[in-house]
Motif scaffolding. Sequence first.
Motif, PDB file in Angstrom:
ATOM      1  N   GLY A   1      -6.232  -2.987  -7.552  1.00  0.00           N
ATOM      2  CA  GLY A   1      -5.889  -1.809  -8.333  1.00  0.00           C
ATOM      3  C   GLY A   1      -5.094  -0.810  -7.517  1.00  0.00           C
ATOM      4  O   GLY A   1      -4.500  -1.137  -6.489  1.00  0.00           O
ATOM      5  N   GLY A   2      -5.083   0.458  -7.959  1.00  0.00           N
ATOM      6  CA  GLY A   2      -4.439   1.525  -7.222  1.00  0.00           C
ATOM      7  C   GLY A   2      -2.971   1.257  -6.909  1.00  0.00           C
ATOM      8  O   GLY A   2      -2.236   0.673  -7.703  1.00  0.00           O
ATOM      9  N   LYS A   3      -2.537   1.680  -5.724  1.00  0.00           N
ATOM     10  CA  LYS A   3      -1.143   1.516  -5.321  1.00  0.00           C
ATOM     11  C   LYS A   3      -0.756   0.050  -5.222  1.00  0.00           C
ATOM     12  O   LYS A   3       0.401  -0.310  -5.466  1.00  0.00           O
ATOM     13  CB  LYS A   3      -0.891   2.214  -3.986  1.00  0.00           C
ATOM     14  CG  LYS A   3      -0.885   3.740  -4.067  1.00  0.00           C
ATOM     15  CD  LYS A   3      -0.522   4.340  -2.716  1.00  0.00           C
ATOM     16  CE  LYS A   3      -0.464   5.861  -2.792  1.00  0.00           C
ATOM     17  NZ  LYS A   3      -0.093   6.460  -1.476  1.00  0.00           N
ATOM     18  N   THR A   4      -1.711  -0.789  -4.850  1.00  0.00           N
ATOM     19  CA  THR A   4      -1.405  -2.215  -4.745  1.00  0.00           C
ATOM     20  C   THR A   4      -0.949  -2.764  -6.089  1.00  0.00           C
ATOM     21  O   THR A   4       0.071  -3.454  -6.186  1.00  0.00           O
ATOM     22  CB  THR A   4      -2.630  -2.995  -4.239  1.00  0.00           C
ATOM     23  OG1 THR A   4      -2.941  -2.563  -2.908  1.00  0.00           O
ATOM     24  CG2 THR A   4      -2.375  -4.489  -4.230  1.00  0.00           C
ATOM     25  N   ASP A  39       3.795   4.016  -1.484  1.00  0.00           N
ATOM     26  CA  ASP A  39       4.210   4.470  -2.814  1.00  0.00           C
ATOM     27  C   ASP A  39       5.315   3.539  -3.324  1.00  0.00           C
ATOM     28  O   ASP A  39       6.252   3.204  -2.595  1.00  0.00           O
ATOM     29  CB  ASP A  39       4.736   5.905  -2.744  1.00  0.00           C
ATOM     30  CG  ASP A  39       3.635   6.908  -2.420  1.00  0.00           C
ATOM     31  OD1 ASP A  39       2.456   6.591  -2.677  1.00  0.00           O
ATOM     32  OD2 ASP A  39       3.962   7.986  -1.904  1.00  0.00           O
ATOM     33  N   LEU A  97     -10.992  -3.060  -8.792  1.00  0.00           N
ATOM     34  CA  LEU A  97     -10.484  -1.745  -8.383  1.00  0.00           C
ATOM     35  C   LEU A  97     -10.935  -1.379  -6.972  1.00  0.00           C
ATOM     36  O   LEU A  97     -11.208  -0.225  -6.672  1.00  0.00           O
ATOM     37  CB  LEU A  97     -10.923  -0.670  -9.385  1.00  0.00           C
ATOM     38  CG  LEU A  97     -12.351  -0.663  -9.941  1.00  0.00           C
ATOM     39  CD1 LEU A  97     -13.410  -0.403  -8.896  1.00  0.00           C
ATOM     40  CD2 LEU A  97     -12.451   0.323 -11.073  1.00  0.00           C
ATOM     41  N   GLY A 119      -9.282  -0.922  -4.468  1.00  0.00           N
ATOM     42  CA  GLY A 119      -8.392   0.074  -3.883  1.00  0.00           C
ATOM     43  C   GLY A 119      -8.265   1.343  -4.698  1.00  0.00           C
ATOM     44  O   GLY A 119      -7.437   2.200  -4.385  1.00  0.00           O
ATOM     45  N   GLY A 120      -9.052   1.467  -5.755  1.00  0.00           N
ATOM     46  CA  GLY A 120      -9.030   2.677  -6.565  1.00  0.00           C
ATOM     47  C   GLY A 120      -8.764   2.411  -8.027  1.00  0.00           C
ATOM     48  O   GLY A 120      -8.125   1.408  -8.391  1.00  0.00           O
ATOM     49  N   ALA A 121      -9.250   3.303  -8.875  1.00  0.00           N
ATOM     50  CA  ALA A 121      -9.106   3.145 -10.319  1.00  0.00           C
ATOM     51  C   ALA A 121      -7.810   3.744 -10.859  1.00  0.00           C
ATOM     52  O   ALA A 121      -7.409   3.451 -11.984  1.00  0.00           O
ATOM     53  CB  ALA A 121     -10.301   3.793 -11.034  1.00  0.00           C
ATOM     54  N   GLU A 122      -7.147   4.594 -10.058  1.00  0.00           N
ATOM     55  CA  GLU A 122      -5.895   5.184 -10.507  1.00  0.00           C
ATOM     56  C   GLU A 122      -4.785   4.131 -10.495  1.00  0.00           C
ATOM     57  O   GLU A 122      -4.796   3.203  -9.689  1.00  0.00           O
ATOM     58  CB  GLU A 122      -5.507   6.352  -9.600  1.00  0.00           C
ATOM     59  CG  GLU A 122      -6.522   7.488  -9.580  1.00  0.00           C
ATOM     60  CD  GLU A 122      -6.673   8.160 -10.928  1.00  0.00           C
ATOM     61  OE1 GLU A 122      -5.646   8.274 -11.644  1.00  0.00           O
ATOM     62  OE2 GLU A 122      -7.799   8.555 -11.263  1.00  0.00           O
ATOM     63  N   LEU A 123      -3.799   4.297 -11.374  1.00  0.00           N
ATOM     64  CA  LEU A 123      -2.667   3.372 -11.426  1.00  0.00           C
ATOM     65  C   LEU A 123      -1.377   4.181 -11.443  1.00  0.00           C
ATOM     66  O   LEU A 123      -0.869   4.552 -12.504  1.00  0.00           O
ATOM     67  CB  LEU A 123      -2.765   2.471 -12.655  1.00  0.00           C
ATOM     68  CG  LEU A 123      -1.671   1.400 -12.799  1.00  0.00           C
ATOM     69  CD1 LEU A 123      -1.605   0.528 -11.554  1.00  0.00           C
ATOM     70  CD2 LEU A 123      -1.916   0.551 -14.035  1.00  0.00           C
ATOM     71  N   GLU A 136       0.797  -1.228   0.000  1.00  0.00           N
ATOM     72  CA  GLU A 136       0.000   0.000   0.000  1.00  0.00           C
ATOM     73  C   GLU A 136       0.828   1.276   0.000  1.00  0.00           C
ATOM     74  O   GLU A 136       0.263   2.370  -0.101  1.00  0.00           O
ATOM     75  CB  GLU A 136      -0.957  -0.008   1.205  1.00  0.00           C
ATOM     76  CG  GLU A 136      -2.038  -1.064   1.102  1.00  0.00           C
ATOM     77  CD  GLU A 136      -2.989  -1.050   2.283  1.00  0.00           C
ATOM     78  OE1 GLU A 136      -4.152  -1.467   2.104  1.00  0.00           O
ATOM     79  OE2 GLU A 136      -2.573  -0.636   3.390  1.00  0.00           O
TER      80      GLU A 136
END
Length: 324
Positions: free
Chosen positions: A219-222, A202, A241, A243-247, A200
Amino acid sequence: MPRVLMVRDQQPRCRIEEIDDEQLPDRAVTVDIEYSDLNYKDAMAVTGKGKIVRDYPMVPGIDFAGTVRESASDRFAPGDRVILTGWGVGERYWGGYAETMRVDADWLVPCPDPLSSREAMQLGTAGLTAMLSVIRLEQAGLPAGSKVLVTGATGGVGSWAVQMLAHLDYEVHAVTGKPEQSQWLKTLGATEIHERTEFESDSRPLEKGRWAGAVDSIGGKTLANILAQMDYRGRVAAVGLAGGAELPTTVMPFILRGVSLLGTDSVMIPFEQRRVAWQRLAALPNGLFSNMHVDEIGLEQVSDAAEAMMAGKTYGRVLIDPRK
């Protein structure tokens, strides 16, 4: 008069209602539903904590298994056992939290022997997605016996992926935020358990290579951390996703190590791919179904179970018998 769990844009949001058959959607195949299940997407629809339902009233439930009662399609006949997953059912179209539902023939696949309706929903979208991930990894050349990471391992997709990969003799490493379920994950076949917090932070563009393959539902940071830790020519099946849709990653894993990111969809896949995946699922040993943790509830308990799932208090699979 079939009972349904109806979601409305008002309070109370969910209630059990009896409706006339004439109120069912005008579609080709009428199915008497024997089992449905509760997925994360269902929990968001039921609780209203995600933008899943946009048109009201709605009968949620993205999956169901049952028996055809009536059919205006030559693809199915009364008495056929069928499975439905995906296609926007339970989101845009009335779904499986009902005793009876009418759906398009194109949305259905035959339930292959020896799979029962209950076993089909022990799998549901979660099991189908896990199998599609395994197939994607196989097609990408995942070496036999190699080390594979599975995130969200106590969830539906993750727990089935752990079992399927272990059954195929891969070395499975499971990631979870529920350390109290570590022993259960080892029962499913996980060799090693990793805390979710390991993935989790950076990530750097590249880390030491650790995994030949991965199934990620976070997803995300993972996912960014996993990509940075893949071996040369590593393969990652991305399925969710949570943990989030951002990559937040770079191109370095792809151009320096040849890592493959394999998008894995279970909603709109064509019939033939579904049929093949369900045939493989039907061939799984009975022991895998016995190992899976299952909570079985009726329609009246769906709202509470959905709140519990959103709070991270469930694991394994939640089955719904609409006749209870």
